[in-house]
Design a protein around this motif. Structure first.
Motif, PDB file in Angstrom:
ATOM      1  N   ASP A  84       0.832  -1.201   0.000  1.00 36.21           N
ATOM      2  CA  ASP A  84       0.000   0.000   0.000  1.00 36.21           C
ATOM      3  C   ASP A  84       0.874   1.261   0.000  1.00 36.21           C
ATOM      4  OD1 ASP A  84      -2.467   1.368  -0.016  1.00 36.21           O
ATOM      5  OD2 ASP A  84      -2.385   1.656   2.148  1.00 36.21           O
ATOM      6  N   ARG A  85       1.791   1.302  -0.965  1.00 36.66           N
ATOM      7  CA  ARG A  85       2.721   2.426  -1.043  1.00 36.66           C
ATOM      8  C   ARG A  85       3.166   2.636  -2.481  1.00 36.66           C
ATOM      9  NH1 ARG A  85       8.285   1.082  -1.694  1.00 36.66           N
ATOM     10  NH2 ARG A  85       8.536  -1.159  -1.814  1.00 36.66           N
ATOM     11  N   VAL A  86       3.786   3.771  -2.716  1.00 36.27           N
ATOM     12  CA  VAL A  86       4.448   4.017  -3.991  1.00 36.27           C
ATOM     13  C   VAL A  86       5.884   3.544  -3.834  1.00 36.27           C
ATOM     14  CG1 VAL A  86       5.160   5.745  -5.673  1.00 36.27           C
ATOM     15  CG2 VAL A  86       3.003   6.027  -4.450  1.00 36.27           C
ATOM     16  N   GLY A  87       6.289   2.650  -4.705  1.00 37.56           N
ATOM     17  CA  GLY A  87       7.667   2.206  -4.727  1.00 37.56           C
ATOM     18  C   GLY A  87       8.435   3.023  -5.742  1.00 37.56           C
ATOM     19  N   TYR A  88       9.745   2.979  -5.645  1.00 39.53           N
ATOM     20  CA  TYR A  88      10.544   3.729  -6.605  1.00 39.53           C
ATOM     21  C   TYR A  88      11.911   3.095  -6.800  1.00 39.53           C
ATOM     22  CZ  TYR A  88      13.366   5.835  -2.861  1.00 39.53           C
ATOM     23  OH  TYR A  88      14.217   6.040  -1.808  1.00 39.53           O
ATOM     24  N   HIS A  89      12.495   3.447  -7.900  1.00 39.02           N
ATOM     25  CA  HIS A  89      13.878   3.091  -8.190  1.00 39.02           C
ATOM     26  C   HIS A  89      14.574   4.392  -8.546  1.00 39.02           C
ATOM     27  CE1 HIS A  89      17.386   0.971  -9.616  1.00 39.02           C
ATOM     28  NE2 HIS A  89      17.335   1.705 -10.700  1.00 39.02           N
ATOM     29  N   ALA A  90      15.581   4.747  -7.765  1.00 41.72           N
ATOM     30  CA  ALA A  90      16.325   5.975  -8.016  1.00 41.72           C
ATOM     31  C   ALA A  90      17.559   5.665  -8.856  1.00 41.72           C
ATOM     32  CB  ALA A  90      16.747   6.614  -6.702  1.00 41.72           C
ATOM     33  N   PRO A  91      17.872   6.522  -9.795  1.00 34.58           N
ATOM     34  CA  PRO A  91      19.097   6.345 -10.567  1.00 34.58           C
ATOM     35  C   PRO A  91      20.301   6.688  -9.707  1.00 34.58           C
ATOM     36  CG  PRO A  91      18.079   8.426 -11.118  1.00 34.58           C
ATOM     37  CD  PRO A  91      17.141   7.717 -10.168  1.00 34.58           C
ATOM     38  N   GLY A  92      21.443   6.312 -10.172  1.00 34.06           N
ATOM     39  CA  GLY A  92      22.660   6.650  -9.446  1.00 34.06           C
ATOM     40  C   GLY A  92      23.878   6.514 -10.338  1.00 34.06           C
ATOM     41  N   ILE A  93      24.949   7.054  -9.850  1.00 39.35           N
ATOM     42  CA  ILE A  93      26.215   6.949 -10.558  1.00 39.35           C
ATOM     43  C   ILE A  93      26.826   5.607 -10.184  1.00 39.35           C
ATOM     44  CG2 ILE A  93      28.523   7.948 -10.749  1.00 39.35           C
ATOM     45  CD1 ILE A  93      27.168  10.686 -10.197  1.00 39.35           C
ATOM     46  N   PRO A  94      27.241   4.812 -11.169  1.00 39.66           N
ATOM     47  CA  PRO A  94      27.747   3.467 -10.881  1.00 39.66           C
ATOM     48  C   PRO A  94      29.110   3.493 -10.176  1.00 39.66           C
ATOM     49  CG  PRO A  94      27.990   3.969 -13.203  1.00 39.66           C
ATOM     50  CD  PRO A  94      27.235   5.106 -12.599  1.00 39.66           C
ATOM     51  N   GLU A  95      29.437   2.380  -9.526  1.00 41.05           N
ATOM     52  CA  GLU A  95      30.691   2.263  -8.780  1.00 41.05           C
ATOM     53  C   GLU A  95      31.928   2.423  -9.656  1.00 41.05           C
ATOM     54  OE1 GLU A  95      30.858  -1.251  -6.396  1.00 41.05           O
ATOM     55  OE2 GLU A  95      28.963  -0.787  -5.393  1.00 41.05           O
ATOM     56  N   ASP A  96      31.812   2.102 -10.921  1.00 37.54           N
ATOM     57  CA  ASP A  96      32.975   2.191 -11.809  1.00 37.54           C
ATOM     58  C   ASP A  96      33.049   3.536 -12.537  1.00 37.54           C
ATOM     59  OD1 ASP A  96      30.846   1.829 -13.532  1.00 37.54           O
ATOM     60  OD2 ASP A  96      31.833   0.285 -14.724  1.00 37.54           O
ATOM     61  N   TRP A  97      32.480   4.573 -11.933  1.00 32.65           N
ATOM     62  CA  TRP A  97      32.434   5.902 -12.546  1.00 32.65           C
ATOM     63  C   TRP A  97      33.812   6.413 -12.915  1.00 32.65           C
ATOM     64  CZ3 TRP A  97      35.064   9.814 -10.107  1.00 32.65           C
ATOM     65  CH2 TRP A  97      35.417   9.598  -8.769  1.00 32.65           C
ATOM     66  N   LYS A  98      34.800   6.126 -12.061  1.00 26.83           N
ATOM     67  CA  LYS A  98      36.147   6.638 -12.299  1.00 26.83           C
ATOM     68  C   LYS A  98      36.805   5.945 -13.494  1.00 26.83           C
ATOM     69  CE  LYS A  98      39.773   8.385  -9.410  1.00 26.83           C
ATOM     70  NZ  LYS A  98      40.320   8.423  -8.053  1.00 26.83           N
ATOM     71  N   GLU A  99      36.696   4.623 -13.537  1.00 24.50           N
ATOM     72  CA  GLU A  99      37.282   3.866 -14.637  1.00 24.50           C
ATOM     73  C   GLU A  99      36.644   4.241 -15.974  1.00 24.50           C
ATOM     74  OE1 GLU A  99      35.971   2.233 -11.873  1.00 24.50           O
ATOM     75  OE2 GLU A  99      37.900   1.947 -10.871  1.00 24.50           O
ATOM     76  N   ARG A 100      35.358   4.493 -15.934  1.00 23.72           N
ATOM     77  CA  ARG A 100      34.621   4.841 -17.161  1.00 23.72           C
ATOM     78  C   ARG A 100      34.755   6.312 -17.520  1.00 23.72           C
ATOM     79  NH1 ARG A 100      28.747   2.568 -16.108  1.00 23.72           N
ATOM     80  NH2 ARG A 100      28.347   3.875 -17.904  1.00 23.72           N
ATOM     81  N   GLN A 101      35.374   7.082 -16.634  1.00 21.20           N
ATOM     82  CA  GLN A 101      35.503   8.527 -16.848  1.00 21.20           C
ATOM     83  C   GLN A 101      34.134   9.104 -17.218  1.00 21.20           C
ATOM     84  OE1 GLN A 101      38.650   8.888 -19.773  1.00 21.20           O
ATOM     85  NE2 GLN A 101      40.215   8.368 -18.289  1.00 21.20           N
ATOM     86  N   LEU A 102      33.189   8.848 -16.348  1.00 18.46           N
ATOM     87  CA  LEU A 102      31.789   9.157 -16.601  1.00 18.46           C
ATOM     88  C   LEU A 102      31.516  10.647 -16.799  1.00 18.46           C
ATOM     89  CD1 LEU A 102      29.368   7.286 -16.871  1.00 18.46           C
ATOM     90  CD2 LEU A 102      28.809   7.779 -14.511  1.00 18.46           C
ATOM     91  N   HIS A 103      32.199  11.482 -16.028  1.00 22.61           N
ATOM     92  CA  HIS A 103      31.982  12.930 -16.143  1.00 22.61           C
ATOM     93  C   HIS A 103      33.223  13.651 -15.625  1.00 22.61           C
ATOM     94  CE1 HIS A 103      30.226  16.901 -15.642  1.00 22.61           C
ATOM     95  NE2 HIS A 103      29.228  16.493 -16.407  1.00 22.61           N
ATOM     96  N   PRO A 104      33.686  14.680 -16.334  1.00 21.94           N
ATOM     97  CA  PRO A 104      34.917  15.365 -15.913  1.00 21.94           C
ATOM     98  C   PRO A 104      34.822  16.083 -14.556  1.00 21.94           C
ATOM     99  CG  PRO A 104      33.918  16.494 -17.796  1.00 21.94           C
ATOM    100  CD  PRO A 104      33.153  15.231 -17.585  1.00 21.94           C
ATOM    101  N   LYS A 105      33.620  16.442 -14.126  1.00 19.86           N
ATOM    102  CA  LYS A 105      33.466  17.123 -12.838  1.00 19.86           C
ATOM    103  C   LYS A 105      33.403  16.153 -11.666  1.00 19.86           C
ATOM    104  CE  LYS A 105      31.235  21.301 -14.547  1.00 19.86           C
ATOM    105  NZ  LYS A 105      30.002  22.106 -14.554  1.00 19.86           N
ATOM    106  N   LEU A 106      33.308  14.861 -11.947  1.00 17.45           N
ATOM    107  CA  LEU A 106      33.311  13.872 -10.868  1.00 17.45           C
ATOM    108  C   LEU A 106      34.752  13.543 -10.526  1.00 17.45           C
ATOM    109  CD1 LEU A 106      30.507  11.355 -11.888  1.00 17.45           C
ATOM    110  CD2 LEU A 106      30.432  13.090 -10.090  1.00 17.45           C
TER     111      LEU A 106
END
Length: 151
Positions: A84-106
């Protein structure tokens, strides 16, 4: 406080929430995504976003990363009839963000953790606003008669 305008609400995907590691709901449930998406567009998203920005520790630079990575498009909200609730899935930055060079500001785990926690808090805020201010239906789940009585 994060001083930014509310972005457009996400379009909800048509996936089984059980595919997410952080959700478990009845397989044959009606997730009421059409209704929830309409509520988001009618103001629930903006209401929740305004409440969230007043309290979030997410900075404007971190928010810019969220927007540039289009993370908001990966939010999912669904009705969990059993709970009896609203469920959700939140996005997130993956653990391998550094190896993937996901974003220059990270540049640190602290930034990534702050963004991921902030998005989780935003998701919960949206669920709370939907349940408290928009949803007028009740759970149709009925427990089986053979459950043990723990009284």
């Amino acid at each position: 406080m994060l001083d930014v305008s509310a972005p457009d609400p996400p379009s909800l995907p048509k996936v089984d929430p059980n595919q997410y590691e952080d959700a478990q709901v009845a397989v044959d449930a009606d997730f009421k995504r059409t209704e929830l998406e309409a509520f988001l567009n009618e103001g629930a998203w903006e209401d929740a976003f305004e409440e969230w920005t007043a309290e979030t520790p997410v900075t404007e630079d971190q928010w810019q990363v969220v927007l540039e990575l289009d993370l908001l498009s990966y939010f999912d909200f669904f009705w969990d009839d059993f709970a009896d609730r609203v469920g959700y899935h939140a996005p997130g930055i993956p653990e391998d963000w550094k190896e993937r060079q996901l974003h220059p500001k990270l540049t640190s785990w602290g930034q990534v953790s702050s963004i991921n926690a902030g998005l989780t808090e935003l998701g919960q805020q949206v669920c709370d606003v939907l349940k408290d201010d928009y949803i007028d239906w009740e759970s149709s789940y009925e427990a089986p008669d053979d459950l043990p009585d723990f009284d």
